[in-house]
Design a protein around this motif. Structure first.
Motif, PDB file in Angstrom:
ATOM      1  N   THR A  10       7.105  33.532  70.506  1.00 43.84           N
ATOM      2  CA  THR A  10       8.102  33.681  71.218  1.00 43.84           C
ATOM      3  C   THR A  10       9.111  33.025  69.847  1.00 43.84           C
ATOM      4  N   LEU A  11       9.281  31.648  70.019  1.00 48.07           N
ATOM      5  CA  LEU A  11      10.729  31.301  68.906  1.00 48.07           C
ATOM      6  C   LEU A  11      10.141  31.595  67.393  1.00 48.07           C
ATOM      7  N   LEU A  12       9.055  31.745  67.120  1.00 48.12           N
ATOM      8  CA  LEU A  12       8.778  32.442  66.281  1.00 48.12           C
ATOM      9  C   LEU A  12       9.973  33.849  65.753  1.00 48.12           C
ATOM     10  N   GLY A  13       9.591  33.907  66.532  1.00 52.59           N
ATOM     11  CA  GLY A  13      10.543  35.585  66.284  1.00 52.59           C
ATOM     12  C   GLY A  13      11.598  35.667  66.995  1.00 52.59           C
ATOM     13  N   GLU A  14      12.438  34.303  67.171  1.00 49.82           N
ATOM     14  CA  GLU A  14      13.567  34.673  67.716  1.00 49.82           C
ATOM     15  C   GLU A  14      14.415  33.550  66.624  1.00 49.82           C
ATOM     16  N   VAL A  15      13.568  32.940  65.243  1.00 51.27           N
ATOM     17  CA  VAL A  15      14.457  31.834  64.747  1.00 51.27           C
ATOM     18  C   VAL A  15      14.368  33.160  63.769  1.00 51.27           C
ATOM     19  N   ALA A  16      13.270  33.895  63.459  1.00 50.12           N
ATOM     20  CA  ALA A  16      13.473  34.805  62.829  1.00 50.12           C
ATOM     21  C   ALA A  16      14.682  35.633  62.488  1.00 50.12           C
ATOM     22  N   ALA A  17      14.800  36.048  63.744  1.00 45.17           N
ATOM     23  CA  ALA A  17      16.130  36.836  64.094  1.00 45.17           C
ATOM     24  C   ALA A  17      17.626  36.970  63.589  1.00 45.17           C
ATOM     25  N   SER A  18      17.745  35.066  63.853  1.00 48.25           N
ATOM     26  CA  SER A  18      18.164  34.583  63.984  1.00 48.25           C
ATOM     27  C   SER A  18      18.973  34.461  62.186  1.00 48.25           C
ATOM     28  N   LEU A  19      18.064  34.647  61.544  1.00 50.79           N
ATOM     29  CA  LEU A  19      18.244  34.771  60.487  1.00 50.79           C
ATOM     30  C   LEU A  19      18.646  36.054  59.471  1.00 50.79           C
ATOM     31  N   ARG A  20      18.261  36.857  60.644  1.00 49.16           N
ATOM     32  CA  ARG A  20      18.166  38.784  59.470  1.00 49.16           C
ATOM     33  C   ARG A  20      19.942  38.477  58.778  1.00 49.16           C
ATOM     34  N   ASP A  21      20.404  38.461  58.934  1.00 38.92           N
ATOM     35  CA  ASP A  21      22.044  38.395  58.890  1.00 38.92           C
ATOM     36  C   ASP A  21      21.945  37.840  56.769  1.00 38.92           C
ATOM     37  N   LEU A  22      22.027  36.354  57.009  1.00 35.10           N
ATOM     38  CA  LEU A  22      22.190  35.642  56.427  1.00 35.10           C
ATOM     39  C   LEU A  22      20.767  36.325  55.125  1.00 35.10           C
ATOM     40  N   ALA A  23      19.700  37.020  55.500  1.00 35.49           N
ATOM     41  CA  ALA A  23      19.082  37.667  54.787  1.00 35.49           C
ATOM     42  C   ALA A  23      19.057  39.098  54.162  1.00 35.49           C
ATOM     43  N   VAL A  39      17.203  40.034  51.317  1.00 33.82           N
ATOM     44  CA  VAL A  39      15.381  39.157  51.530  1.00 33.82           C
ATOM     45  C   VAL A  39      15.475  40.136  52.755  1.00 33.82           C
ATOM     46  N   ARG A  40      14.091  40.296  52.608  1.00 33.36           N
ATOM     47  CA  ARG A  40      13.406  40.431  53.789  1.00 33.36           C
ATOM     48  C   ARG A  40      12.742  39.739  54.450  1.00 33.36           C
ATOM     49  N   VAL A  41      12.898  39.170  55.475  1.00 31.56           N
ATOM     50  CA  VAL A  41      12.432  38.732  57.248  1.00 31.56           C
ATOM     51  C   VAL A  41      11.207  39.014  57.458  1.00 31.56           C
ATOM     52  N   GLU A  42      10.252  38.121  57.218  1.00 28.83           N
ATOM     53  CA  GLU A  42       8.976  39.106  57.653  1.00 28.83           C
ATOM     54  C   GLU A  42       7.797  37.533  59.142  1.00 28.83           C
ATOM     55  N   VAL A  43       7.890  38.090  60.195  1.00 32.38           N
ATOM     56  CA  VAL A  43       7.023  36.904  60.480  1.00 32.38           C
ATOM     57  C   VAL A  43       5.032  37.762  61.246  1.00 32.38           C
ATOM     58  N   GLY A  44       4.288  36.501  60.626  1.00 32.75           N
ATOM     59  CA  GLY A  44       2.982  37.169  59.647  1.00 32.75           C
ATOM     60  C   GLY A  44       2.520  37.169  60.920  1.00 32.75           C
ATOM     61  N   PRO A  45       1.236  37.912  61.009  1.00 28.89           N
ATOM     62  CA  PRO A  45       0.042  37.795  62.492  1.00 28.89           C
ATOM     63  C   PRO A  45       0.133  36.669  63.763  1.00 28.89           C
ATOM     64  N   ALA A  80      15.852  30.736  48.335  1.00 29.12           N
ATOM     65  CA  ALA A  80      15.226  30.440  47.177  1.00 29.12           C
ATOM     66  C   ALA A  80      15.062  31.783  46.952  1.00 29.12           C
ATOM     67  N   ALA A  81      14.542  32.844  48.055  1.00 35.28           N
ATOM     68  CA  ALA A  81      13.795  34.247  47.468  1.00 35.28           C
ATOM     69  C   ALA A  81      15.031  34.369  46.818  1.00 35.28           C
ATOM     70  N   PRO A  82      14.539  35.220  45.821  1.00 34.99           N
ATOM     71  CA  PRO A  82      15.305  36.503  44.607  1.00 34.99           C
ATOM     72  C   PRO A  82      15.859  37.388  45.266  1.00 34.99           C
ATOM     73  N   ALA A  83      17.051  38.234  45.036  1.00 31.08           N
ATOM     74  CA  ALA A  83      16.945  39.202  45.370  1.00 31.08           C
ATOM     75  C   ALA A  83      15.769  41.082  45.717  1.00 31.08           C
ATOM     76  N   GLU A  84      15.453  40.987  46.561  1.00 30.53           N
ATOM     77  CA  GLU A  84      14.645  42.031  46.818  1.00 30.53           C
ATOM     78  C   GLU A  84      13.036  41.757  47.033  1.00 30.53           C
ATOM     79  N   GLY A  85      13.349  40.374  47.446  1.00 33.31           N
ATOM     80  CA  GLY A  85      12.292  39.457  47.916  1.00 33.31           C
ATOM     81  C   GLY A  85      11.865  38.837  49.520  1.00 33.31           C
ATOM     82  N   TRP A  86      10.765  38.202  49.807  1.00 30.22           N
ATOM     83  CA  TRP A  86      10.760  38.149  50.973  1.00 30.22           C
ATOM     84  C   TRP A  86      10.565  36.799  51.311  1.00 30.22           C
ATOM     85  N   ALA A  87      10.308  36.772  52.795  1.00 24.32           N
ATOM     86  CA  ALA A  87      10.620  34.505  53.285  1.00 24.32           C
ATOM     87  C   ALA A  87       9.524  35.662  54.152  1.00 24.32           C
ATOM     88  N   ARG A  88       8.628  34.277  54.790  1.00 25.34           N
ATOM     89  CA  ARG A  88       7.655  34.842  56.154  1.00 25.34           C
ATOM     90  C   ARG A  88       7.146  33.657  56.558  1.00 25.34           C
TER      91      ARG A  88
END
Length: 590
Positions: free
Chosen positions: A439-452, A457-463, A491-499
């Motif tokens: 749950t905490l991982l999902g909340e951290v990813a959601a908090s950075l979606r505006d910056l992403a 940059v696409r923000v993902e939460v892995g399995p 650090a990710a380029p445009a159209e890149g991703w962070a996970r």
């Protein structure tokens, strides 16, 4: 082994009647002697075993029944019946085995000692008889070219195994049987009356209990059986009758322990195809000087207090020599190389930790010192704004007001930086409690979606597992993960991703969280400075350089760590957050 001559078919056949054996007399001696753990060699033999084996070692040990039995028990193949391997050759290989010394040490530590002092006058008869059988058997095998002489020696020496056991268990009862006139007339009956079992029955039991080779057990326990019957119990077709013959020759010389029936000796000569007179001539006179020399050095092992240490060191040395020298040197070099790498790696981590700890201490002091005058500057600027209408003219008031607002804004910015710096320098004491990590991982990813989204940059939460409760400071873990994931997004380029995802979530020792991005990763020259405060690999103005240091500091505060994983070609940049899987109160209750 050479083939024996064909037996003399013209020799008259003798019918051997089975001896009449008295019913066993109940005796406490029988279980005592048949359950002996071993027969202890003398101190001189154990010292010889502890030295580096030489071709002469067997000549030192062959007169000690305990030493020979120890060798036989070590390996069922030590005195193999293979014709291509003589006993003396097999013995030399056995002497190099450290298990031989380990077995001696193990038995020496046990009780009872099971040592027989053959120097006692009432027991010397048994020992001298065993050596006579061994010498006669060896001489017959050698001069008749039948069997291996060293195997023949062993058979003769251990033929009175039952007597050895009685002497070790109760020397007085062995002496009483030796003094019984009935022994030479009916050995089995005499032994039963004194011991409850005869020497052959004791020898059979010990042979099986100690896992001696069948051809030895047959000699120690079945000498009264005809050869065709004894063969079914593992008797050797040459050594068994040869031993009978040697004991018969010794009997004619007045040496008799009641081991064989005199009527079975002609059957033995017939099986070997030789005459008793010829064998008596070949055997020659029996020397006893050697017996006296051996008995002069016969001492109990406990008379040598340093003997166990000698055997232990010798066993360790033989284990070392068992590995070829070149292989040992290569292995030692590999071990040293691995230790050097570990030391370099550990020293590097230690230096990095010391450096960051020193920076944290410096930052704490500097932050405090900077914060005080900063508060004064901000306070004075706000004070001036409060008196703007009184002190400034209308023409210059706007300019002054704008300048003061900028001063206040910059002091707030510096204050924010100092707060981050103090979080790195002196973080709060962890306040651990249970929380759900996915749950905490999902909340951290959601908090950075505006910056992403701004950086495309696409923000993902892995399995992740549906639920994974962790006992730690959730706020500090959240801050550390936010710092790592924000660094990945930037650090990710445009159209890149962070996970962000869990690595091996079922691991018992620790929790590992990976944060990856599709960027090119830091330059090798930058890797040593990534966790330094205010260091940023990006261009000036695009980061304060406090995210990674704060994440590292917070996790170290909780007994964990943050590291940059080694980067391999065609693989993403990965930071690993390590968090110990601590047992909290709920687990203790469960």
């Amino acid at each position: 082994m050479k083939e024996r001559a064909e037996p003399d078919r013209s020799a008259p056949a003798r019918t051997v009647s089975a001896p009449v054996i008295a019913s066993p007399v109940p005796s406490a001696l029988a279980p005592l002697v048949t359950e002996l753990p071993w027969l202890s060699p003398c101190a001189a033999s154990l010292v010889a075993l502890g030295r580096s084996p030489t071709p002469d070692t067997w000549n030192v040990l062959r007169s000690d029944p305990g030493a020979v039995l120890l060798l036989l028990r070590l390996s069922g193949t030590a005195f193999s019946r293979a014709k291509s391997s003589a006993a003396s050759t097999s013995l030399q290989a056995c002497l190099h085995d450290p298990a031989l010394l380990d077995a001696a040490l193990e038995h020496l530590a046990q009780s009872p000692a099971c040592f027989v002092d053959w120097k006692q006058p009432h027991l010397q008869v048994v020992y001298r008889a065993a050596l006579s059988y061994a010498r006669l058997n060896h001489r017959l095998a050698e001069r008749l070219s039948m069997g291996d002489p060293e195997e023949a020696w062993v058979c003769g020496l251990l033929a009175p195994l039952g007597w050895f056991a009685v002497a070790a268990g109760d020397a007085a009862k062995a002496a009483a049987c030796l003094a019984d006139p009935e022994l030479t007339r009916d050995g089995v009956r005499s032994q039963h009356q004194h011991w409850g079992l005869d020497a052959g029955a004791i020898g059979r039991r010990i042979g099986r209990r100690w896992n001696l080779p069948d051809w030895i057990t047959a000699v120690a326990g079945h000498l009264r059986l005809p050869l065709p019957v004894a063969k079914t119990f593992g008797a050797d077709r040459v050594l068994f009758p040869l031993t009978k013959l040697a004991i018969g020759l010794a009997r004619d010389k007045g040496i008799d322990l009641g081991l064989v029936d005199a009527t079975t000796v002609p059957e033995a000569t017939a099986a070997l195809g030789v005459s008793f007179a010829r064998c008596s001539e070949l055997a020659g006179a029996d020397e006893t000087n050697h017996d006296t020399a051996v008995l002069a050095n016969w001492e109990a092992p406990d008379r040598e207090p340093l003997l166990p240490d000698l055997l232990r060191i010798a066993a360790d040395n033989r284990r070392l020599r068992a590995v070829p020298l070149q292989k040992r040197l290569d292995e030692n070099l590999d071990d040293l190389h691995a230790l050097l790498q570990e030391q370099i790696h550990g020293e590097s981590e230690r230096l990095q930790a010391c450096k960051l700890a020193a920076l944290a201490e410096f930052a704490a002091g500097a932050g405090h010192e900077i914060n005080n005058p900063l508060a004064v500057i901000s306070g004075q600027a706000q004070y001036l704004l409060g008196h703007q209408e009184e002190w400034f003219t209308d023409e210059g008031g706007t300019t002054v007001s704008t300048a003061l607002y900028k001063i206040i804004a910059q002091t707030k910015r510096v204050h924010t930086i100092l707060l981050d710096l103090m979080q790195f320098a002196r973080p709060a004491t962890p306040n651990n409690h249970w929380f759900d990590l996915p749950t905490l991982l999902g909340e951290v990813a959601a908090s950075l979606r505006d910056l992403a989204g701004e950086k495309k940059v696409r923000v993902e939460v892995g399995p992740c597992p549906a639920q994974m409760r962790v006992y730690a400071d959730a706020d500090q873990v959240r801050v550390a993960l936010t710092c790592l994931l924000q660094n990945a997004v930037e650090a990710a380029p445009a159209e890149g991703w962070a996970r962000v995802f869990l690595v091996d979530p079922i691991a018992a020792a620790e929790v590992r969280i990976a944060v990856e991005d599709s960027g090119t990763g830091p330059d090798p020259t930058q890797r040593d400075y990534l966790f330094d405060p205010f260091y940023s690999g990006r261009s000036a103005g695009r980061g304060k350089g406090l995210g990674l240091p704060i994440a590292w500091r917070l996790m170290r505060q909780q007994g964990g760590d943050v590291r940059l994983a080694p980067q391999r070609p065609n693989e993403p940049t990965r930071f690993l957050l390590h968090l110990p899987r601590a047992a909290g109160p709920m687990e203790a209750v469960a």
